[in-house]
Design a protein around this motif. Structure first.
Motif, PDB file in Angstrom:
ATOM      1  N   ASP A 128       0.814  -1.219   0.000  1.00 34.56           N
ATOM      2  CA  ASP A 128       0.000   0.000   0.000  1.00 34.56           C
ATOM      3  C   ASP A 128       0.850   1.272   0.000  1.00 34.56           C
ATOM      4  O   ASP A 128       0.303   2.382  -0.002  1.00 34.56           O
ATOM      5  N   ASP A 131       0.157   3.790  -4.812  1.00 32.31           N
ATOM      6  CA  ASP A 131      -1.194   4.330  -4.921  1.00 32.31           C
ATOM      7  C   ASP A 131      -2.165   3.207  -5.299  1.00 32.31           C
ATOM      8  O   ASP A 131      -1.798   2.294  -6.059  1.00 32.31           O
ATOM      9  N   PRO A 132      -3.407   3.233  -4.786  1.00 36.06           N
ATOM     10  CA  PRO A 132      -4.371   2.181  -5.115  1.00 36.06           C
ATOM     11  C   PRO A 132      -4.634   2.016  -6.616  1.00 36.06           C
ATOM     12  O   PRO A 132      -5.077   0.941  -7.043  1.00 36.06           O
ATOM     13  N   SER A 133      -4.371   3.055  -7.404  1.00 31.85           N
ATOM     14  CA  SER A 133      -4.545   2.897  -8.848  1.00 31.85           C
ATOM     15  C   SER A 133      -3.534   1.914  -9.435  1.00 31.85           C
ATOM     16  O   SER A 133      -3.759   1.370 -10.514  1.00 31.85           O
ATOM     17  N   PRO A 136      -4.538  -2.016  -6.131  1.00 29.60           N
ATOM     18  CA  PRO A 136      -5.796  -1.977  -5.386  1.00 29.60           C
ATOM     19  C   PRO A 136      -6.001  -3.178  -4.462  1.00 29.60           C
ATOM     20  O   PRO A 136      -6.836  -3.112  -3.556  1.00 29.60           O
ATOM     21  N   THR A 138      -5.209  -4.680  -1.675  1.00 34.42           N
ATOM     22  CA  THR A 138      -4.627  -4.638  -0.339  1.00 34.42           C
ATOM     23  C   THR A 138      -5.706  -4.238   0.658  1.00 34.42           C
ATOM     24  O   THR A 138      -6.720  -3.638   0.274  1.00 34.42           O
ATOM     25  N   PRO A 141      -5.967   0.421   1.605  1.00 32.50           N
ATOM     26  CA  PRO A 141      -5.426   1.322   0.583  1.00 32.50           C
ATOM     27  C   PRO A 141      -5.544   2.784   1.005  1.00 32.50           C
ATOM     28  O   PRO A 141      -6.487   3.170   1.702  1.00 32.50           O
ATOM     29  N   GLU A 142      -4.567   3.588   0.591  1.00 27.83           N
ATOM     30  CA  GLU A 142      -4.564   5.034   0.866  1.00 27.83           C
ATOM     31  C   GLU A 142      -4.187   5.762  -0.420  1.00 27.83           C
ATOM     32  O   GLU A 142      -3.155   5.452  -1.027  1.00 27.83           O
ATOM     33  N   ILE A 143      -5.017   6.709  -0.853  1.00 25.29           N
ATOM     34  CA  ILE A 143      -4.703   7.449  -2.066  1.00 25.29           C
ATOM     35  C   ILE A 143      -3.471   8.332  -1.850  1.00 25.29           C
ATOM     36  O   ILE A 143      -3.077   8.616  -0.726  1.00 25.29           O
ATOM     37  N   ASP A 176      -8.235  -8.038  -5.823  1.00 18.34           N
ATOM     38  CA  ASP A 176      -7.845  -7.518  -7.142  1.00 18.34           C
ATOM     39  C   ASP A 176      -7.830  -8.649  -8.170  1.00 18.34           C
ATOM     40  O   ASP A 176      -6.773  -9.199  -8.495  1.00 18.34           O
ATOM     41  N   THR A 181      -2.064  -6.122  -8.730  1.00 17.76           N
ATOM     42  CA  THR A 181      -1.377  -5.963  -7.450  1.00 17.76           C
ATOM     43  C   THR A 181      -0.356  -7.075  -7.230  1.00 17.76           C
ATOM     44  O   THR A 181       0.768  -6.821  -6.774  1.00 17.76           O
TER      45      THR A 181
END
Length: 205
Positions: A128, A131-133, A136, A138, A141-143, A176, A181
């Motif tokens: 993580d 970026d989640p993009s 994803p 995980t 997730p934190e942007i 995902d 990921t």
């Protein structure tokens, strides 16, 4: 359990693990510290994972570094990519995601190396940190995280560090179905192995 991990590490000159959640880092670092003494730790993550406990569990995925400090297994801790509350009150060196985005990966690398030097180092990479993009799959997730290329840039420049073990954690393929990921996790592990291999070659020449 801890005894199983300690036994496995005892027979592995340079252990590298694929998690699983971040709770696995504590017993590995404890076992390696028995061999090398207190380690430097280089920690890529969105979260500091320094809670005294999480939901009543002192050995949770949110608490490994609290236990590592309590056990006396860490000499220095550098955390890279943090995007939640940091823990600089403990003397941890924090290079948060904003600093990397604004100053660039190379500046982060220079800061990391200045702190860690050539002391035995354990490198732990929570997926993580990306970026989640890009990752994803995980649990938390934190942007605002790193691109895969930014992470690769930093890991590739870890050559010269004395890395004695590592892990990639918090990859959760069920979150995902695309497999992106898992691919990112395996790639980060490869990037960690490369400077480890260079360090082994240097030590044998």
């Amino acid at each position: 359990d801890d005894r199983t991990i300690a036994a496995a590490v005892a027979h592995a000159p340079l252990p590298i693990l694929l998690g699983g959640d971040h709770a696995i880092t504590y017993p590995v670092v404890a076992a390696l510290a028995a061999r090398h003494g207190p380690l430097n730790i280089l920690h890529f993550d969105a979260h500091p994972d320094l809670y005294a406990d999480f939901e009543g569990n002192p050995r949770s995925h949110a608490s490994p570094f609290a236990r590592i400090f309590e056990g006396g297994y860490a000499k220095r801790l550098v955390q890279v990519g943090i995007r939640t509350t940091n823990a600089d009150t403990l003397g941890v060196t924090v290079i948060d995601a904003r600093e990397v985005h604004e100053r660039g990966p190379q500046a982060a690398v220079e800061k990391i190396k200045a702190v860690l030097g050539d002391h035995p180092t354990y490198l732990t990479f929570d997926i993580d940190a990306l970026d989640p993009s890009y990752a994803p799959g995980t649990g938390t997730p934190e942007i605002g995280g790193f691109t895969t290329f930014q992470a690769q840039q930093m890991l590739r420049e870890m050559r010269g560090l004395h890395i004695v073990g590592g892990d990639v954690v918090e990859v959760s393929p069920p979150f995902d179905p695309s497999g992106v990921t898992a691919h990112a996790g395996v790639t980060m592990m490869f990037e960690i192995l490369c400077p480890m291999a260079e360090d082994v070659a240097k030590c044998r020449t």
